[in-house]
Write an enzyme that holds these catalytic residues in place. Structure first.
Site, PDB file in Angstrom:
ATOM      1  N   GLY A  20      -0.308  -1.796   6.570  1.00 30.50           N
ATOM      2  CA  GLY A  20      -0.259  -3.022   7.363  1.00 30.50           C
ATOM      3  C   GLY A  20      -1.587  -3.738   7.282  1.00 30.50           C
ATOM      4  O   GLY A  20      -2.341  -3.564   6.323  1.00 30.50           O
ATOM      5  N   LYS A  21      -1.860  -4.523   8.279  1.00 26.07           N
ATOM      6  CA  LYS A  21      -3.091  -5.316   8.272  1.00 26.07           C
ATOM      7  C   LYS A  21      -4.272  -4.437   8.700  1.00 26.07           C
ATOM      8  O   LYS A  21      -4.386  -4.040   9.873  1.00 26.07           O
ATOM      9  CB  LYS A  21      -2.915  -6.493   9.228  1.00 26.07           C
ATOM     10  CG  LYS A  21      -4.023  -7.487   9.143  1.00 26.07           C
ATOM     11  CD  LYS A  21      -3.693  -8.686  10.003  1.00 26.07           C
ATOM     12  CE  LYS A  21      -4.859  -9.643  10.076  1.00 26.07           C
ATOM     13  NZ  LYS A  21      -4.617 -10.716  11.033  1.00 26.07           N
ATOM     14  N   GLY A  22      -5.127  -4.156   7.731  1.00 25.11           N
ATOM     15  CA  GLY A  22      -6.222  -3.222   7.970  1.00 25.11           C
ATOM     16  C   GLY A  22      -7.093  -3.587   9.150  1.00 25.11           C
ATOM     17  O   GLY A  22      -7.583  -2.715   9.878  1.00 25.11           O
ATOM     18  N   LEU A  54     -13.312  -3.904   2.811  1.00 24.27           N
ATOM     19  CA  LEU A  54     -12.700  -2.578   2.753  1.00 24.27           C
ATOM     20  C   LEU A  54     -11.488  -2.564   3.667  1.00 24.27           C
ATOM     21  O   LEU A  54     -11.475  -3.215   4.713  1.00 24.27           O
ATOM     22  CB  LEU A  54     -13.692  -1.502   3.192  1.00 24.27           C
ATOM     23  CG  LEU A  54     -14.813  -1.192   2.189  1.00 24.27           C
ATOM     24  CD1 LEU A  54     -15.894  -0.362   2.858  1.00 24.27           C
ATOM     25  CD2 LEU A  54     -14.266  -0.463   0.971  1.00 24.27           C
ATOM     26  N   SER A  55     -10.489  -1.808   3.286  1.00 29.54           N
ATOM     27  CA  SER A  55      -9.265  -1.708   4.091  1.00 29.54           C
ATOM     28  C   SER A  55      -9.360  -0.521   5.049  1.00 29.54           C
ATOM     29  O   SER A  55     -10.331   0.238   5.043  1.00 29.54           O
ATOM     30  CB  SER A  55      -8.072  -1.504   3.165  1.00 29.54           C
ATOM     31  OG  SER A  55      -8.169  -0.219   2.581  1.00 29.54           O
ATOM     32  N   ASP A  56      -8.321  -0.356   5.842  1.00 29.02           N
ATOM     33  CA  ASP A  56      -8.215   0.801   6.736  1.00 29.02           C
ATOM     34  C   ASP A  56      -7.897   2.091   5.970  1.00 29.02           C
ATOM     35  O   ASP A  56      -8.185   3.192   6.438  1.00 29.02           O
ATOM     36  CB  ASP A  56      -7.096   0.575   7.754  1.00 29.02           C
ATOM     37  CG  ASP A  56      -5.770   0.344   7.031  1.00 29.02           C
ATOM     38  OD1 ASP A  56      -5.646  -0.701   6.354  1.00 29.02           O
ATOM     39  OD2 ASP A  56      -4.878   1.210   7.101  1.00 29.02           O
ATOM     40  N   THR A 113       0.840  -1.197   0.000  1.00 32.34           N
ATOM     41  CA  THR A 113       0.000   0.000   0.000  1.00 32.34           C
ATOM     42  C   THR A 113       0.873   1.245   0.000  1.00 32.34           C
ATOM     43  O   THR A 113       1.953   1.244   0.588  1.00 32.34           O
ATOM     44  CB  THR A 113      -0.856  -0.032   1.286  1.00 32.34           C
ATOM     45  OG1 THR A 113      -1.831  -1.052   1.116  1.00 32.34           O
ATOM     46  CG2 THR A 113      -1.554   1.281   1.571  1.00 32.34           C
TER      47      THR A 113
HETATM   48  N1  ASP Z   1      -3.627  -1.664   4.952  1.00 27.36           N
HETATM   49  C1  ASP Z   1      -3.888  -2.373   3.724  1.00 27.36           C
HETATM   50  C2  ASP Z   1      -5.123  -3.240   3.882  1.00 27.36           C
HETATM   51  O1  ASP Z   1      -5.451  -3.644   4.952  1.00 27.36           O
HETATM   52  C3  ASP Z   1      -2.771  -3.234   3.289  1.00 27.36           C
HETATM   53  C4  ASP Z   1      -1.425  -2.575   3.234  1.00 27.36           C
HETATM   54  O2  ASP Z   1      -1.127  -1.688   4.003  1.00 27.36           O
HETATM   55  O3  ASP Z   1      -0.650  -2.948   2.368  1.00 27.36           O
HETATM   56  O4  ASP Z   1      -5.719  -3.558   2.904  1.00 27.36           O
END
Ligand code: ASP
Length: 304
Positions: free
Chosen positions: A219-221, A196-198, A167
């Site tokens: 990171g991990k949304g 949906l992501s963060d 991202t």
């Molecule tokens: N934050 C993004 C998501 O959760 C992923 C990323 O940061 O690469 O989709």
């Protein structure tokens, strides 16, 4: 001399060093440099922080290496879908888009939502109809799907859930002292359709407020949302009086036991201070202060 600055990230993730070739490293560094140069070109001329973050993100969306625009991750059905947000630290206006499939540069649609729409957050076909009404460039889904992503989708399918956090995000300070933040993503590999992501959630993936800071996360949304990560940095600066670096680090490590997952962010304030914080061994990142030559880094032990 008037202050201005730009700082970016292109994803925080936990990877084995041997999985990234020297050639890939070089390409990542070049991609970061190119994005910083685009943002700087705006700021040097006295352009706005908003224009600078859009210019930097547009470069990364058009770069197939990153998980935004071309090269976006593929969902469980092998399709791309994009989320993006932008926030203006001067007036707290924001624009967000989610699950869009046909807009060439999602960050441009987020900007148009902020400036021309009576709503803050548009998703799916409604967002695309709005993009059409505003004359934004559209592309067929095949435009966004790269051979590499298709190959990895076939090989890993369900498995790749935690990888590929490329991202992109940018924060900028312009010569008038205004801050802006923007984030754009293709989401997680093999995510469910409709997830949906963060990134487009104001306060989670993206936040800007002039007197305090501008923040973009990666990171991990699923954990970033629950930690309201970008807003946490702002809150620590505002209410706890923390410096930007400490606030950024505390935000990433808070609630460790409850928020388990990759997290990273870049932040910037009106004093031209830049902070990076991440709990992974890699975050593609870089910055430039006052038009100076950009500095970029990938690994956790690189100090820039
Ligand atoms: N934050 C993004 C998501 O959760 C992923 C990323 O940061 O690469 O989709």
């Amino acid at each position: 001399m008037k202050k201005f600055a730009i700082a970016i990230h292109a994803g925080a993730e936990t990877v084995k060093r041997e999985d990234i070739s020297k050639e890939q490293e070089t390409q990542y560094r070049e991609g970061l440099q190119e994005a910083l140069a685009a943002g700087n070109a705006v700021l040097e001329k006295g352009g706005s922080a908003l224009d600078a973050v859009v210019a930097a993100i547009e470069k990364m969306e058009n770069n197939p290496l990153f998980n935004a625009g071309i090269g976006g991750n593929l969902n469980i059905h092998g399709e791309t879908a994009f989320d993006a947000a932008i926030m203006d630290g001067k007036n707290l206006k924001s624009g967000s888009v989610g699950s869009i499939r046909y807009v060439k540069n999602p960050i441009k649609l987020a900007r148009v939502v902020m400036e021309k729409c009576r709503h803050n957050f548009m998703v799916d076909t409604g967002a695309e109809e709005f993009a059409l009404s505003q004359g934004l460039e559209l592309k067929p889904p095949s435009h966004f799907v790269t051979e590499e992503k298709l190959k990895s989708w076939h090989q890993n399918y369900y498995d790749d859930y935690l990888k590929g956090h490329d991202t992109v995000g940018a924060v900028a300070l312009d010569q008038n002292g205004n801050l802006a933040a923007a984030t754009s993503t293709g989401g997680l590999n093999s995510q469910l359709k409709g997830r949906l992501s963060d990134s487009p959630l104001i306060g989670a993936g993206t936040y800007a407020n002039n007197p305090y800071c501008a923040v973009s996360c990666t990171g991990k949304g699923e954990v970033i949302m629950r930690g309201v990560l970008a807003h946490e940095v702002y809150a620590l600066v505002k209410y706890a009086g923390e410096g930007l670096q400490t606030a950024s680090e505390k935000a990433v490590t808070m609630h460790k036991a409850l928020l388990d997952g990759d997290m990273g962010l870049v932040s910037l304030n009106q004093q031209q201070e830049v902070a990076f914080a991440f709990n992974t061994n890699m975050m593609k990142r870089g910055y430039s202060l006052g038009g100076a030559a950009p500095l970029v880094a990938l690994w956790d032990n690189e100090h820039i």
